[in-house]
Scaffold this active site. Structure first.
Site, mmCIF file in Angstrom:
data_model
loop_
_atom_site.group_PDB
_atom_site.id
_atom_site.type_symbol
_atom_site.label_atom_id
_atom_site.label_comp_id
_atom_site.label_asym_id
_atom_site.label_seq_id
_atom_site.Cartn_x
_atom_site.Cartn_y
_atom_site.Cartn_z
ATOM 1 N N TYR A 75 0.837 -1.204 0.000
ATOM 2 C CA TYR A 75 0.000 0.000 0.000
ATOM 3 C C TYR A 75 0.872 1.255 0.000
ATOM 4 O O TYR A 75 0.641 2.161 -0.807
ATOM 5 C CB TYR A 75 -0.918 -0.008 1.226
ATOM 6 C CG TYR A 75 -1.759 1.236 1.340
ATOM 7 C CD1 TYR A 75 -2.933 1.380 0.600
ATOM 8 C CD2 TYR A 75 -1.379 2.291 2.167
ATOM 9 C CE1 TYR A 75 -3.700 2.530 0.685
ATOM 10 C CE2 TYR A 75 -2.146 3.444 2.258
ATOM 11 C CZ TYR A 75 -3.295 3.560 1.521
ATOM 12 O OH TYR A 75 -4.058 4.705 1.597
ATOM 13 N N ASP A 97 -10.362 9.753 5.232
ATOM 14 C CA ASP A 97 -9.019 10.352 5.225
ATOM 15 C C ASP A 97 -9.136 11.853 4.996
ATOM 16 O O ASP A 97 -9.404 12.266 3.862
ATOM 17 C CB ASP A 97 -8.170 9.688 4.136
ATOM 18 C CG ASP A 97 -6.705 10.145 4.176
ATOM 19 O OD1 ASP A 97 -6.392 11.144 4.832
ATOM 20 O OD2 ASP A 97 -5.888 9.463 3.531
#
Lengths: 124, 124
Positions: free
Chosen positions: A15, A39
Protein backbone atom coordinates in the site's frame (compact mmCIF):
# COMPACT_ATOMS: atom_id res chain seq x y z
CA UNK A 1 -9.89 -17.55 8.91
CA UNK A 2 -8.26 -14.29 9.98
CA UNK A 3 -5.39 -13.07 7.82
CA UNK A 4 -1.87 -13.74 9.14
CA UNK A 5 0.23 -10.87 10.46
CA UNK A 6 2.68 -11.60 7.63
CA UNK A 7 -0.05 -11.20 5.00
CA UNK A 8 -1.21 -7.95 6.60
CA UNK A 9 2.39 -6.71 6.64
CA UNK A 10 2.69 -7.46 2.91
CA UNK A 11 -0.52 -5.57 2.11
CA UNK A 12 0.58 -2.54 4.16
CA UNK A 13 4.04 -2.53 2.56
CA UNK A 14 2.49 -2.73 -0.91
CA UNK A 15 0.00 0.00 0.00
CA UNK A 16 2.73 2.49 0.96
CA UNK A 17 4.62 1.65 -2.26
CA UNK A 18 1.48 1.87 -4.41
CA UNK A 19 0.34 5.18 -2.92
CA UNK A 20 3.81 6.68 -3.43
CA UNK A 21 4.81 5.31 -6.83
CA UNK A 22 2.02 3.13 -8.19
CA UNK A 23 -1.17 3.66 -10.14
CA UNK A 24 -4.72 3.97 -8.87
CA UNK A 25 -5.25 0.38 -10.03
CA UNK A 26 -2.27 -0.76 -7.94
CA UNK A 27 -3.84 0.83 -4.86
CA UNK A 28 -7.38 -0.36 -5.58
CA UNK A 29 -6.16 -3.95 -6.05
CA UNK A 30 -5.30 -3.96 -2.33
CA UNK A 31 -8.85 -3.03 -1.29
CA UNK A 32 -11.73 -5.47 -0.78
CA UNK A 33 -15.03 -4.82 -2.49
CA UNK A 34 -17.19 -2.46 -0.44
CA UNK A 35 -14.21 -1.01 1.45
CA UNK A 36 -14.44 2.40 3.08
CA UNK A 37 -11.87 5.21 3.32
CA UNK A 38 -12.01 8.07 5.83
CA UNK A 39 -9.02 10.35 5.23
CA UNK A 40 -8.59 12.29 7.41
CA UNK A 41 -10.81 10.99 10.20
CA UNK A 42 -13.71 13.38 10.69
CA UNK A 43 -14.38 13.82 6.96
CA UNK A 44 -17.14 11.93 5.19
CA UNK A 45 -16.20 8.31 4.53
CA UNK A 46 -15.79 7.26 0.89
CA UNK A 47 -17.84 4.10 0.35
CA UNK A 48 -17.82 3.46 -3.40
CA UNK A 49 -15.08 2.30 -5.76
CA UNK A 50 -15.62 5.45 -7.85
CA UNK A 51 -14.96 7.66 -4.82
CA UNK A 52 -11.83 5.67 -3.93
CA UNK A 53 -10.62 6.05 -7.53
CA UNK A 54 -11.21 9.78 -7.34
CA UNK A 55 -9.32 10.02 -4.04
CA UNK A 56 -6.22 8.08 -5.13
CA UNK A 57 -6.39 9.59 -8.62
CA UNK A 58 -5.45 12.98 -7.17
CA UNK A 59 -2.05 11.78 -6.00
CA UNK A 60 -1.33 9.29 -8.80
CA UNK A 61 0.50 11.82 -11.07
CA UNK A 62 2.62 13.26 -8.25
CA UNK A 63 6.29 12.42 -7.75
CA UNK A 64 6.37 10.85 -4.32
CA UNK A 65 8.49 8.77 -2.00
CA UNK A 66 6.87 6.55 0.61
CA UNK A 67 8.40 5.08 3.74
CA UNK A 68 6.81 2.79 6.30
CA UNK A 69 8.04 4.01 9.70
CA UNK A 70 6.18 1.93 12.29
CA UNK A 71 3.70 -0.92 11.84
CA UNK A 72 1.66 -2.60 14.58
CA UNK A 73 -0.70 -5.50 13.94
CA UNK A 74 -3.39 -7.02 16.17
CA UNK A 75 -5.99 -9.49 14.92
CA UNK A 76 -7.38 -8.22 11.61
CA UNK A 77 -6.24 -4.63 12.31
CA UNK A 78 -3.08 -2.69 11.48
CA UNK A 79 -1.99 0.77 12.62
CA UNK A 80 1.02 2.25 10.88
CA UNK A 81 2.96 5.49 10.80
CA UNK A 82 4.28 6.29 7.37
CA UNK A 83 5.79 9.18 5.50
CA UNK A 84 4.79 10.38 2.05
CA UNK A 85 7.11 13.01 0.55
CA UNK A 86 5.84 14.85 -2.52
CA UNK A 87 8.16 16.83 -4.81
CA UNK A 88 6.62 20.13 -5.82
CA UNK A 89 9.14 22.03 -7.94
CA UNK A 90 12.13 22.75 -5.71
CA UNK A 91 10.13 22.08 -2.55
CA UNK A 92 9.17 18.92 -0.75
CA UNK A 93 5.97 18.42 1.18
CA UNK A 94 5.98 15.66 3.75
CA UNK A 95 2.82 14.14 5.19
CA UNK A 96 3.27 11.53 7.91
CA UNK A 97 -0.07 10.17 9.16
CA UNK A 98 -0.98 7.13 11.21
CA UNK A 99 -3.38 4.98 9.19
CA UNK A 100 -5.64 2.40 10.80
CA UNK A 101 -6.79 -0.44 8.55
CA UNK A 102 -8.92 -3.55 8.89
CA UNK A 103 -8.53 -6.56 6.61
CA UNK A 104 -10.60 -9.46 5.33
CA UNK A 105 -9.49 -13.10 5.36
CA UNK A 106 -7.44 -12.53 2.18
CA UNK A 107 -5.63 -9.56 3.79
CA UNK A 108 -7.46 -7.14 1.50
CA UNK A 109 -8.25 -3.78 3.08
CA UNK A 110 -11.86 -3.47 4.26
CA UNK A 111 -11.50 -0.05 5.88
CA UNK A 112 -8.91 2.70 6.15
CA UNK A 113 -8.94 5.63 8.53
CA UNK A 114 -6.11 8.17 8.36
CA UNK A 115 -5.28 10.15 11.49
CA UNK A 116 -3.47 13.41 10.68
CA UNK A 117 -4.03 17.15 10.67
CA UNK A 118 -2.50 20.14 8.92
CA UNK A 119 0.36 20.29 11.42
CA UNK A 120 1.51 16.87 10.16
CA UNK A 121 2.08 18.34 6.68
CA UNK A 122 5.52 19.90 6.53
CA UNK A 123 6.95 21.92 3.63
CA UNK A 124 10.71 22.09 3.35
CA UNK B 1 -18.37 21.03 20.34
CA UNK B 2 -15.51 18.76 19.37
CA UNK B 3 -12.49 18.80 21.67
CA UNK B 4 -9.50 20.86 20.52
CA UNK B 5 -6.36 19.10 19.31
CA UNK B 6 -4.54 20.75 22.24
CA UNK B 7 -6.98 19.24 24.75
CA UNK B 8 -6.65 15.82 23.13
CA UNK B 9 -2.86 16.15 23.26
CA UNK B 10 -3.06 16.92 27.00
CA UNK B 11 -5.24 13.88 27.67
CA UNK B 12 -2.92 11.58 25.71
CA UNK B 13 0.17 12.97 27.46
CA UNK B 14 -1.48 12.48 30.87
CA UNK B 15 -2.60 8.99 29.85
CA UNK B 16 0.94 7.84 29.04
CA UNK B 17 2.18 9.34 32.33
CA UNK B 18 -0.69 7.84 34.35
CA UNK B 19 -0.31 4.37 32.84
CA UNK B 20 3.45 4.41 33.53
CA UNK B 21 3.66 6.04 36.94
CA UNK B 22 0.15 6.91 38.16
CA UNK B 23 -2.61 5.09 39.98
CA UNK B 24 -5.66 3.36 38.54
CA UNK B 25 -7.68 6.41 39.65
CA UNK B 26 -5.32 8.69 37.69
CA UNK B 27 -5.97 6.63 34.55
CA UNK B 28 -9.71 6.25 35.10
CA UNK B 29 -10.07 10.03 35.59
CA UNK B 30 -9.13 10.42 31.91
CA UNK B 31 -11.95 8.13 30.74
CA UNK B 32 -15.54 9.19 30.09
CA UNK B 33 -18.38 7.24 31.65
CA UNK B 34 -19.29 4.23 29.52
CA UNK B 35 -15.90 4.13 27.79
CA UNK B 36 -14.66 0.93 26.18
CA UNK B 37 -11.16 -0.58 26.07
CA UNK B 38 -10.00 -3.24 23.58
CA UNK B 39 -6.35 -4.11 24.33
CA UNK B 40 -5.10 -5.67 22.20
CA UNK B 41 -7.54 -5.35 19.30
CA UNK B 42 -9.19 -8.71 18.71
CA UNK B 43 -9.77 -9.44 22.40
CA UNK B 44 -13.15 -8.84 24.03
CA UNK B 45 -13.79 -5.16 24.71
CA UNK B 46 -13.99 -4.06 28.34
CA UNK B 47 -17.17 -2.03 28.75
CA UNK B 48 -17.59 -1.48 32.51
CA UNK B 49 -15.65 0.68 34.97
CA UNK B 50 -14.98 -2.44 37.06
CA UNK B 51 -13.34 -4.16 34.10
CA UNK B 52 -11.25 -1.05 33.33
CA UNK B 53 -10.15 -0.93 36.99
CA UNK B 54 -9.17 -4.58 36.80
CA UNK B 55 -7.20 -4.00 33.59
CA UNK B 56 -5.20 -0.98 34.80
CA UNK B 57 -4.90 -2.47 38.30
CA UNK B 58 -2.60 -5.16 36.91
CA UNK B 59 0.07 -2.66 35.85
CA UNK B 60 -0.41 -0.13 38.70
CA UNK B 61 2.18 -1.70 41.06
CA UNK B 62 4.84 -2.13 38.33
CA UNK B 63 7.87 0.14 37.99
CA UNK B 64 7.44 1.65 34.55
CA UNK B 65 8.64 4.42 32.30
CA UNK B 66 6.36 5.82 29.61
CA UNK B 67 7.31 7.80 26.54
CA UNK B 68 5.03 9.27 23.89
CA UNK B 69 6.81 8.69 20.56
CA UNK B 70 4.36 9.85 17.87
CA UNK B 71 0.93 11.45 18.19
CA UNK B 72 -1.51 12.16 15.33
CA UNK B 73 -4.87 13.85 15.84
CA UNK B 74 -7.85 14.15 13.48
CA UNK B 75 -11.26 15.35 14.60
CA UNK B 76 -12.16 13.60 17.85
CA UNK B 77 -9.64 10.79 17.25
CA UNK B 78 -6.00 10.30 18.22
CA UNK B 79 -3.55 7.60 17.17
CA UNK B 80 -0.27 7.44 19.04
CA UNK B 81 2.82 5.27 19.25
CA UNK B 82 4.20 5.07 22.74
CA UNK B 83 6.68 3.03 24.70
CA UNK B 84 6.09 1.49 28.12
CA UNK B 85 9.20 0.03 29.75
CA UNK B 86 8.66 -2.21 32.78
CA UNK B 87 11.50 -3.10 35.16
CA UNK B 88 11.38 -6.75 36.14
CA UNK B 89 14.36 -7.47 38.39
CA UNK B 90 17.48 -6.89 36.30
CA UNK B 91 15.54 -7.06 33.05
CA UNK B 92 13.44 -4.55 31.19
CA UNK B 93 10.41 -5.38 29.10
CA UNK B 94 9.41 -2.81 26.51
CA UNK B 95 5.98 -2.73 24.93
CA UNK B 96 5.42 -0.13 22.21
CA UNK B 97 1.89 -0.23 20.79
CA UNK B 98 -0.09 2.18 18.68
CA UNK B 99 -3.24 3.15 20.58
CA UNK B 100 -6.29 4.60 18.85
CA UNK B 101 -8.59 6.70 21.03
CA UNK B 102 -11.79 8.67 20.57
CA UNK B 103 -12.76 11.56 22.83
CA UNK B 104 -15.88 13.36 23.98
CA UNK B 105 -16.34 17.13 23.98
CA UNK B 106 -14.37 17.42 27.24
CA UNK B 107 -11.45 15.47 25.74
CA UNK B 108 -12.22 12.49 27.97
CA UNK B 109 -11.51 9.11 26.39
CA UNK B 110 -14.63 7.36 25.06
CA UNK B 111 -12.84 4.39 23.48
CA UNK B 112 -9.35 2.95 23.35
CA UNK B 113 -8.07 0.27 21.00
CA UNK B 114 -4.48 -0.89 21.32
CA UNK B 115 -2.77 -2.33 18.25
CA UNK B 116 0.17 -4.58 19.16
CA UNK B 117 1.18 -8.23 19.18
CA UNK B 118 3.73 -10.34 21.02
CA UNK B 119 6.50 -9.28 18.64
CA UNK B 120 6.10 -5.71 19.92
CA UNK B 121 7.06 -6.85 23.43
CA UNK B 122 10.84 -6.85 23.75
CA UNK B 123 12.83 -8.15 26.73
CA UNK B 124 16.32 -6.76 27.19
Amino acid sequence: MAPSAEDIRKTVTRYVEAVATGTVDDVLALYAEGATVEDPVGTEARTTEASLREFYGIIEPLTQTGELLTLKIAGNTAAFHFSLVTELGDKKVELAPIDVMTFDDDAKITSMKAVWSQEDMITR
